[in-house]
Design an enzyme around this catalytic site. Structure first.
Site, mmCIF file in Angstrom:
data_model
loop_
_atom_site.group_PDB
_atom_site.id
_atom_site.type_symbol
_atom_site.label_atom_id
_atom_site.label_comp_id
_atom_site.label_asym_id
_atom_site.label_seq_id
_atom_site.Cartn_x
_atom_site.Cartn_y
_atom_site.Cartn_z
ATOM 1 N N GLU A 95 8.717 -4.341 10.479
ATOM 2 C CA GLU A 95 9.071 -3.016 9.949
ATOM 3 C C GLU A 95 9.498 -2.079 11.077
ATOM 4 O O GLU A 95 8.874 -2.048 12.151
ATOM 5 C CB GLU A 95 7.879 -2.404 9.196
ATOM 6 C CG GLU A 95 8.206 -1.000 8.676
ATOM 7 C CD GLU A 95 7.220 -0.417 7.677
ATOM 8 O OE1 GLU A 95 6.205 -1.058 7.367
ATOM 9 O OE2 GLU A 95 7.494 0.721 7.215
ATOM 10 N N LYS A 140 -1.481 -9.410 2.780
ATOM 11 C CA LYS A 140 -0.766 -8.953 3.977
ATOM 12 C C LYS A 140 -1.701 -8.050 4.783
ATOM 13 O O LYS A 140 -2.419 -7.225 4.208
ATOM 14 C CB LYS A 140 0.509 -8.183 3.613
ATOM 15 C CG LYS A 140 1.223 -7.613 4.836
ATOM 16 C CD LYS A 140 2.624 -7.125 4.518
ATOM 17 C CE LYS A 140 2.692 -5.735 3.965
ATOM 18 N NZ LYS A 140 2.152 -4.683 4.854
ATOM 19 N N ASP A 147 0.850 -1.204 0.000
ATOM 20 C CA ASP A 147 0.000 0.000 0.000
ATOM 21 C C ASP A 147 0.881 1.247 0.000
ATOM 22 O O ASP A 147 0.391 2.374 -0.084
ATOM 23 C CB ASP A 147 -1.033 -0.010 1.137
ATOM 24 C CG ASP A 147 -0.409 -0.021 2.518
ATOM 25 O OD1 ASP A 147 0.825 -0.129 2.632
ATOM 26 O OD2 ASP A 147 -1.171 0.069 3.511
HETATM 27 O O1 KIV Z 1 3.432 -1.047 1.674
HETATM 28 C C1 KIV Z 1 4.569 -1.523 1.683
HETATM 29 O O2 KIV Z 1 5.366 -1.345 0.767
HETATM 30 C C2 KIV Z 1 4.948 -2.303 2.848
HETATM 31 C C3 KIV Z 1 6.395 -2.616 3.022
HETATM 32 C C4 KIV Z 1 7.071 -1.408 3.545
HETATM 33 C C5 KIV Z 1 6.611 -3.800 3.851
HETATM 34 O O3 KIV Z 1 4.130 -2.631 3.642
#
Ligand code: KIV
Length: 268
Positions: free
Chosen positions: A186, A117, A48
């Site tokens: 993260e 995710k 996202d």
């Molecule tokens: O949105 C994204 O790119 C992420 C990564 C930073 C893991 O969640």
């Protein structure tokens, strides 16, 4: 020539067991996904982060399910064999497990990608469990949670105290128990990330979480130098595409203005 095999969810656990690092990267479009697949990336995340990298927003909050599905389907078209994870946007899974199930199904059935995710630890675990038991592979995400930016008031590194590190281990264990196949860590102190990784059977994939994770994920725009404001501390700029693009566009502009493009080679 050996036929290319589609990567599936068992790949990641096998890599952890063999002590091989997992390489993950974001991508948001078909041509970039094709390049990532050609270069041996294990997992492509349609993050996202597209809110900032693709759509011109200041953070990830405004990203919608339709936008995420649109980019996820494009990534699938570019990378047939890769393991592709769709990042469920803000408020597309937090309302109820039923909402999460309905929206997650669209990633698998419409965008035809491999997993979703979700951000959050213990509090998200019951939703993760419902998804996994219904057949949806889930990548967890703990530590710094960009979808909580409005309540946390900023992007802060987690796991700096023993209490916080213990909380993160609990979050990770809850996600593992719920059936997540791996967890993104993260913005976490290297020590806490190593402790979380040590306590889990499933792999951890770090971003700003030090070298002790089982794999690493990065936002492709940071690696390629496409984000011009600053280089985040966790990122390494492997090339400077912004400068290359600026050079090319400046040359094109001046060629058109001078009447030298198109020349005989580009004319019919
Ligand atoms: O949105 C994204 O790119 C992420 C990564 C930073 C893991 O969640």
């Amino acid at each position: 020539m050996k036929a290319q095999k589609k990567i599936n969810v068992s790949h990641f656990l096998k890599k952890k067991e063999k002590g091989e690092k997992i390489v993950a990267l974001t991508a948001y479009d078909a041509p970039t996904a094709k390049l990532a697949e050609e270069c041996g990336v294990d997992l492509i995340l349609v993050g996202d982060s597209m809110g900032m990298t693709m759509l011109g927003y200041k953070n990830t909050i405004p990203v919608t399910l339709e936008q995420s599905l649109h980019h996820s389907a494009a990534v699938r078209r570019g990378a047939e064999f890769s393991f592709i994870v769709g990042d469920m946007p803000f408020m597309t899974y937090q309302i109820s497990p039923e909402q999460a199930m309905q929206n997650a199904a669209r990633y698998l059935q419409e965008a035809m990608i491999d997993a979703v995710k979700l951000e959050g630890g213990e509090k998200t675990a019951s939703t993760v469990e419902r998804l996994v038991s219904a057949g949806v592979p889930v990548l967890g995400h703990i530590g710094l949670l960009p979808q909580n930016i409005l309540t946390s008031g900023g992007y802060r590194i987690t796991g700096k105290t023993q209490d916080d590190a213990e909380r993160l281990v609990k979050d990770a264990l809850a996600l593992e128990k719920a059936g997540a196949f791996a967890i993104v860590l993260e913005g976490m102190s290297s020590e806490a990330a190593a402790e979380v990784t040590h306590n889990l059977k499933i792999p951890t994939i770090g971003i700003g979480a030090g070298p002790g994770c089982d794999g690493q994920v990065q936002v492709i725009n940071d690696l390629l130098g496409l984000f011009t404001d600053f280089v985040p501390k966790h990122a390494k700029k492997y090339c400077d595409l912004s400068s290359e693009i600026r050079k090319a566009l400046t040359a094109y502009t001046s060629d058109v203005k001078a009447g030298v493009f198109p020349g005989p080679d580009q004319s019919f």
